[in-house]
Design an enzyme around this catalytic site. Sequence first.
Site, PDB file in Angstrom:
ATOM      1  N   GLY A 169     -38.484  -2.002  -9.312  1.00  0.00           N
ATOM      2  CA  GLY A 169     -38.516  -2.327 -10.733  1.00  0.00           C
ATOM      3  C   GLY A 169     -38.777  -1.071 -11.544  1.00  0.00           C
ATOM      4  N   CYS A 170     -39.356  -1.258 -12.690  1.00  0.00           N
ATOM      5  CA  CYS A 170     -39.635  -0.143 -13.586  1.00  0.00           C
ATOM      6  C   CYS A 170     -40.452   0.936 -12.882  1.00  0.00           C
ATOM      7  CB  CYS A 170     -40.404  -0.662 -14.797  1.00  0.00           C
ATOM      8  SG  CYS A 170     -40.947   0.620 -15.927  1.00  0.00           S
TER       9      CYS A 170
END
Length: 174
Positions: free
Chosen positions: A13-14
Amino acid sequence: MDKHFETAIFAGGCFWCMVHPFDQQPGIIKVISGYTGGHVPFPTYEQVCSQTTGHTEAVQITFDPAIISYAQLVEIYWQQTDPTDAMGQFQDRGDSYRPVIFTNSEQQKKIAIASRKKLASSGLFSEPIVTKIETAKPFYPAEDYHQDFYQKDPARYQLETGTRQKFKQQHWHN
């Protein structure tokens, strides 16, 4: 005395959310946010966000294997992600946020595969473990403003990690 450091590359993810959990561990030399797995050399954040470069947001971790092992890093990695979600992580959706362990050697690949099998048979998740294990491709550091984001903007970092933290508490009890 020359130390032999190694690198690990994880996407979950981020990349802002993936730095802090590793950065705080003994034996970690540095953690860099960046992009990997795509076909465009030296991509920008805007290019990666367009979902046209094939890149995934990731962190490159330089570590001292005499202090922390690659296997330990993989265990920390699992606890930062939802390994049952192949198309993003938490509020971050799309290929650039997919969960991947990018391996730098056959040894790393063996460790990652064994760890994934162990997680799959653990019963912690009712859905299949879909995190990919891929051979590392060139890693491109992200722009400076993305580096050490949790230190630069703690309030925004807390907002970004809220859903992730709830998931961790539910599945990992920590």
